[in-house]
Motif scaffolding. Sequence first.
Motif, PDB file in Angstrom:
ATOM      1  N   TYR A 131       0.836  -1.212   0.000  1.00 13.74           N
ATOM      2  CA  TYR A 131       0.000   0.000   0.000  1.00 13.74           C
ATOM      3  C   TYR A 131       0.866   1.255   0.000  1.00 13.74           C
ATOM      4  O   TYR A 131       0.619   2.186  -0.777  1.00 13.74           O
ATOM      5  CB  TYR A 131      -0.915   0.003   1.221  1.00 13.74           C
ATOM      6  CG  TYR A 131      -1.630   1.323   1.412  1.00 13.74           C
ATOM      7  CD1 TYR A 131      -2.724   1.662   0.615  1.00 13.74           C
ATOM      8  CD2 TYR A 131      -1.190   2.236   2.368  1.00 13.74           C
ATOM      9  CE1 TYR A 131      -3.355   2.891   0.760  1.00 13.74           C
ATOM     10  CE2 TYR A 131      -1.815   3.455   2.518  1.00 13.74           C
ATOM     11  CZ  TYR A 131      -2.893   3.780   1.716  1.00 13.74           C
ATOM     12  OH  TYR A 131      -3.517   4.998   1.855  1.00 13.74           O
ATOM     13  N   LEU A 132       1.876   1.289   0.864  1.00 13.22           N
ATOM     14  CA  LEU A 132       2.715   2.483   0.965  1.00 13.22           C
ATOM     15  C   LEU A 132       3.469   2.757  -0.328  1.00 13.22           C
ATOM     16  O   LEU A 132       3.652   3.919  -0.716  1.00 13.22           O
ATOM     17  CB  LEU A 132       3.710   2.326   2.123  1.00 13.22           C
ATOM     18  CG  LEU A 132       3.122   2.334   3.536  1.00 13.22           C
ATOM     19  CD1 LEU A 132       4.208   2.029   4.546  1.00 13.22           C
ATOM     20  CD2 LEU A 132       2.475   3.673   3.841  1.00 13.22           C
ATOM     21  N   ASN A 133       3.919   1.711  -1.020  1.00 11.40           N
ATOM     22  CA  ASN A 133       4.757   1.900  -2.197  1.00 11.40           C
ATOM     23  C   ASN A 133       3.969   1.996  -3.503  1.00 11.40           C
ATOM     24  O   ASN A 133       4.396   2.676  -4.437  1.00 11.40           O
ATOM     25  CB  ASN A 133       5.754   0.746  -2.306  1.00 11.40           C
ATOM     26  CG  ASN A 133       6.895   1.045  -3.260  1.00 11.40           C
ATOM     27  OD1 ASN A 133       7.733   1.881  -2.978  1.00 11.40           O
ATOM     28  ND2 ASN A 133       6.910   0.366  -4.404  1.00 11.40           N
ATOM     29  N   VAL A 141       7.451  -7.326  15.351  1.00 11.81           N
ATOM     30  CA  VAL A 141       8.157  -7.687  14.111  1.00 11.81           C
ATOM     31  C   VAL A 141       7.591  -7.005  12.876  1.00 11.81           C
ATOM     32  O   VAL A 141       8.206  -7.055  11.810  1.00 11.81           O
ATOM     33  CB  VAL A 141       8.159  -9.223  13.908  1.00 11.81           C
ATOM     34  CG1 VAL A 141       8.818  -9.920  15.080  1.00 11.81           C
ATOM     35  CG2 VAL A 141       6.751  -9.762  13.694  1.00 11.81           C
ATOM     36  N   LEU A 142       6.425  -6.374  13.003  1.00 11.55           N
ATOM     37  CA  LEU A 142       5.851  -5.689  11.845  1.00 11.55           C
ATOM     38  C   LEU A 142       6.808  -4.661  11.223  1.00 11.55           C
ATOM     39  O   LEU A 142       6.924  -4.602   9.990  1.00 11.55           O
ATOM     40  CB  LEU A 142       4.536  -5.014  12.228  1.00 11.55           C
ATOM     41  CG  LEU A 142       3.254  -5.812  11.989  1.00 11.55           C
ATOM     42  CD1 LEU A 142       2.039  -5.028  12.453  1.00 11.55           C
ATOM     43  CD2 LEU A 142       3.100  -6.173  10.515  1.00 11.55           C
ATOM     44  N   PRO A 143       7.486  -3.818  12.016  1.00 11.67           N
ATOM     45  CA  PRO A 143       8.399  -2.856  11.394  1.00 11.67           C
ATOM     46  C   PRO A 143       9.485  -3.516  10.552  1.00 11.67           C
ATOM     47  O   PRO A 143       9.846  -3.003   9.496  1.00 11.67           O
ATOM     48  CB  PRO A 143       8.999  -2.125  12.607  1.00 11.67           C
ATOM     49  CG  PRO A 143       7.987  -2.272  13.677  1.00 11.67           C
ATOM     50  CD  PRO A 143       7.389  -3.612  13.477  1.00 11.67           C
ATOM     51  N   THR A 144      10.011  -4.660  11.008  1.00 11.34           N
ATOM     52  CA  THR A 144      11.054  -5.353  10.245  1.00 11.34           C
ATOM     53  C   THR A 144      10.519  -5.832   8.904  1.00 11.34           C
ATOM     54  O   THR A 144      11.158  -5.647   7.856  1.00 11.34           O
ATOM     55  CB  THR A 144      11.590  -6.544  11.049  1.00 11.34           C
ATOM     56  OG1 THR A 144      12.106  -6.086  12.306  1.00 11.34           O
ATOM     57  CG2 THR A 144      12.704  -7.251  10.289  1.00 11.34           C
ATOM     58  N   ILE A 145       9.342  -6.445   8.925  1.00  7.43           N
ATOM     59  CA  ILE A 145       8.759  -6.960   7.678  1.00  7.43           C
ATOM     60  C   ILE A 145       8.389  -5.815   6.740  1.00  7.43           C
ATOM     61  O   ILE A 145       8.653  -5.861   5.534  1.00  7.43           O
ATOM     62  CB  ILE A 145       7.538  -7.832   7.990  1.00  7.43           C
ATOM     63  CG1 ILE A 145       7.952  -9.067   8.798  1.00  7.43           C
ATOM     64  CG2 ILE A 145       6.848  -8.270   6.705  1.00  7.43           C
ATOM     65  CD1 ILE A 145       6.803  -9.944   9.226  1.00  7.43           C
ATOM     66  N   ILE A 146       7.776  -4.763   7.288  1.00 16.95           N
ATOM     67  CA  ILE A 146       7.381  -3.628   6.450  1.00 16.95           C
ATOM     68  C   ILE A 146       8.606  -2.964   5.830  1.00 16.95           C
ATOM     69  O   ILE A 146       8.632  -2.672   4.621  1.00 16.95           O
ATOM     70  CB  ILE A 146       6.569  -2.614   7.274  1.00 16.95           C
ATOM     71  CG1 ILE A 146       5.221  -3.208   7.688  1.00 16.95           C
ATOM     72  CG2 ILE A 146       6.344  -1.333   6.480  1.00 16.95           C
ATOM     73  CD1 ILE A 146       4.412  -2.319   8.612  1.00 16.95           C
ATOM     74  N   SER A 147       9.637  -2.720   6.630  1.00 20.24           N
ATOM     75  CA  SER A 147      10.827  -2.024   6.135  1.00 20.24           C
ATOM     76  C   SER A 147      11.534  -2.828   5.046  1.00 20.24           C
ATOM     77  O   SER A 147      11.894  -2.283   3.986  1.00 20.24           O
ATOM     78  CB  SER A 147      11.786  -1.735   7.291  1.00 20.24           C
ATOM     79  OG  SER A 147      11.179  -0.907   8.255  1.00 20.24           O
ATOM     80  N   LEU A 183      10.579  -3.582  -2.609  1.00 12.26           N
ATOM     81  CA  LEU A 183       9.660  -3.112  -3.647  1.00 12.26           C
ATOM     82  C   LEU A 183      10.238  -1.921  -4.411  1.00 12.26           C
ATOM     83  O   LEU A 183      10.018  -1.784  -5.619  1.00 12.26           O
ATOM     84  CB  LEU A 183       8.320  -2.713  -3.018  1.00 12.26           C
ATOM     85  CG  LEU A 183       7.451  -3.844  -2.451  1.00 12.26           C
ATOM     86  CD1 LEU A 183       6.241  -3.272  -1.733  1.00 12.26           C
ATOM     87  CD2 LEU A 183       7.001  -4.787  -3.562  1.00 12.26           C
ATOM     88  N   LYS A 184      10.982  -1.081  -3.714  1.00  4.65           N
ATOM     89  CA  LYS A 184      11.557   0.098  -4.362  1.00  4.65           C
ATOM     90  C   LYS A 184      12.658  -0.273  -5.346  1.00  4.65           C
ATOM     91  O   LYS A 184      12.985   0.526  -6.239  1.00  4.65           O
ATOM     92  CB  LYS A 184      12.114   1.055  -3.301  1.00  4.65           C
ATOM     93  CG  LYS A 184      11.038   1.739  -2.472  1.00  4.65           C
ATOM     94  CD  LYS A 184      11.642   2.649  -1.414  1.00  4.65           C
ATOM     95  CE  LYS A 184      10.564   3.334  -0.589  1.00  4.65           C
ATOM     96  NZ  LYS A 184      11.139   4.198   0.480  1.00  4.65           N
ATOM     97  N   ASN A 189       9.567 -10.171  -8.030  1.00  7.01           N
ATOM     98  CA  ASN A 189      10.887  -9.562  -8.119  1.00  7.01           C
ATOM     99  C   ASN A 189      11.365  -8.988  -6.784  1.00  7.01           C
ATOM    100  O   ASN A 189      12.546  -8.657  -6.646  1.00  7.01           O
ATOM    101  CB  ASN A 189      10.881  -8.454  -9.178  1.00  7.01           C
ATOM    102  CG  ASN A 189      10.913  -8.992 -10.585  1.00  7.01           C
ATOM    103  OD1 ASN A 189      11.967  -9.374 -11.096  1.00  7.01           O
ATOM    104  ND2 ASN A 189       9.755  -9.063 -11.225  1.00  7.01           N
ATOM    105  N   ALA A 190      10.450  -8.851  -5.841  1.00  9.10           N
ATOM    106  CA  ALA A 190      10.817  -8.363  -4.503  1.00  9.10           C
ATOM    107  C   ALA A 190      10.869  -9.483  -3.476  1.00  9.10           C
ATOM    108  O   ALA A 190      10.966  -9.227  -2.278  1.00  9.10           O
ATOM    109  CB  ALA A 190       9.816  -7.297  -4.050  1.00  9.10           C
ATOM    110  N   LEU A 191      10.816 -10.710  -3.946  1.00 12.40           N
ATOM    111  CA  LEU A 191      10.701 -11.845  -3.028  1.00 12.40           C
ATOM    112  C   LEU A 191      11.905 -11.995  -2.121  1.00 12.40           C
ATOM    113  O   LEU A 191      11.779 -12.445  -0.977  1.00 12.40           O
ATOM    114  CB  LEU A 191      10.492 -13.133  -3.838  1.00 12.40           C
ATOM    115  CG  LEU A 191      10.137 -14.394  -3.055  1.00 12.40           C
ATOM    116  CD1 LEU A 191       8.845 -14.187  -2.276  1.00 12.40           C
ATOM    117  CD2 LEU A 191      10.009 -15.596  -3.989  1.00 12.40           C
ATOM    118  N   ASP A 192      13.092 -11.611  -2.581  1.00 19.99           N
ATOM    119  CA  ASP A 192      14.287 -11.773  -1.755  1.00 19.99           C
ATOM    120  C   ASP A 192      14.218 -10.920  -0.501  1.00 19.99           C
ATOM    121  O   ASP A 192      14.524 -11.386   0.600  1.00 19.99           O
ATOM    122  CB  ASP A 192      15.546 -11.445  -2.555  1.00 19.99           C
ATOM    123  CG  ASP A 192      15.502 -10.044  -3.138  1.00 19.99           C
ATOM    124  OD1 ASP A 192      14.392  -9.547  -3.403  1.00 19.99           O
ATOM    125  OD2 ASP A 192      16.578  -9.441  -3.329  1.00 19.99           O
TER     126      ASP A 192
END
Length: 285
Positions: free
Chosen positions: A92-94, A150-156, A162-163, A191-194
Motif C-alpha cells: 500500500y505504501l509503495n 516484528v511488523l516494522p522489520t517486515i514492512i521495512s 519493492l523500491k 521480483n521483490a521476493l528476496d
Amino acid sequence: MSSNFSRRRHAKDATLKGLVYGSGVVVCLILAAIIGYIFFRGVPGITAELLTTQSSYVKDTIGILPNILNTLYIVLVAMAIAIPLGVCAAVYLNEYATNHKLVRAISFAVETLTGIPSVIFGLVGMLFFIQLLGLKAGILAGGLTLVVMVLPTIISNTLESLKTVPVAYREGALALGSGKWHMIRTVVLPNALDGIATGCILSIGRIVGESAALLYTAGFGLILNSFMTALQSSSATLTVALYVYATERGELDVAFSVATILMLLTFLLNFAANLASSKLGPKEN
C-alpha cells in the motif's frame, strides 16, 4: 620538509590502521570467547532426554520439549498474522498511497516501533491483550504482542525491496493490459521476493530470541500442551525457559544447554537469510 611531512602522514595512517585492525581483532576474540564458553558449558548437557521430555518435580526430570514446541507455536501464530499485514502495508505504501502526509506518518510510526524496547511491548501487550481483551497468558497473547514487534522489520524490508523493482517492469505490465493488482501480484512481488523472505527470516530470529515481552504475555509454564491448549495456557518458550532455569531454579547447566540451542538456531536463521537473499535476488547476466 615535504619528506618529513610525508613520513609523519604515513606514520599516522599506519597507527590508525593498526588501531582499526586491533579493535576488530579484540572484538572478534571477545565474541569467540563468549561463544566458545557457552558451547563448552552447554554442549555436554544436550542429550536426547533433554530434547524429548518435559520437566517434572515428581520424577525429578528436566526436559525442554514443551519449550521447543511453544517456540514453534508462537512463531507460527506471530508470522501467520505479521506476514500478510506487513507485506500488504508495504505494498500500500509503495504502490497505492497518494497522500504523502499519511505515508510519512506511517513511516514515522514504523521507525518509532523499531526503537521501542521489547519490555515495553510486553507491558503494553499485557495491559491490552490480557487485561483489556481478557485473553489468558499464553501463545495467543504472546504471539499478538510479537506481531506488533516484528511488523516494522517486515514492512521495512518489503518496502525497500519493492523500491528496487524497476519502474519499467510496472510500465511494461500495464502496457500489456494488466490491471494494477495483477501487475503487483505477477511482476512486482516476485521480483521483490528476496527482501520479503529476508525480512520474514529476520523476524523469526527476533521471535526465537525474545524473552522480555513474553515474560508478561506468554507465561512461565513448562508443561507440555497441545497447540489449542497452549493458546490460552501459560507456555514458556526457549528463552523464557532459559530465564527460569538460570534464575528461579538455579539449573545453570540446563540454562547453558538452552543457550547453546538458541545460538545454533540464530546461526541457522542468519544463514537462511543470507541464502534467501542470494538465491532469490536478481541474477546478474
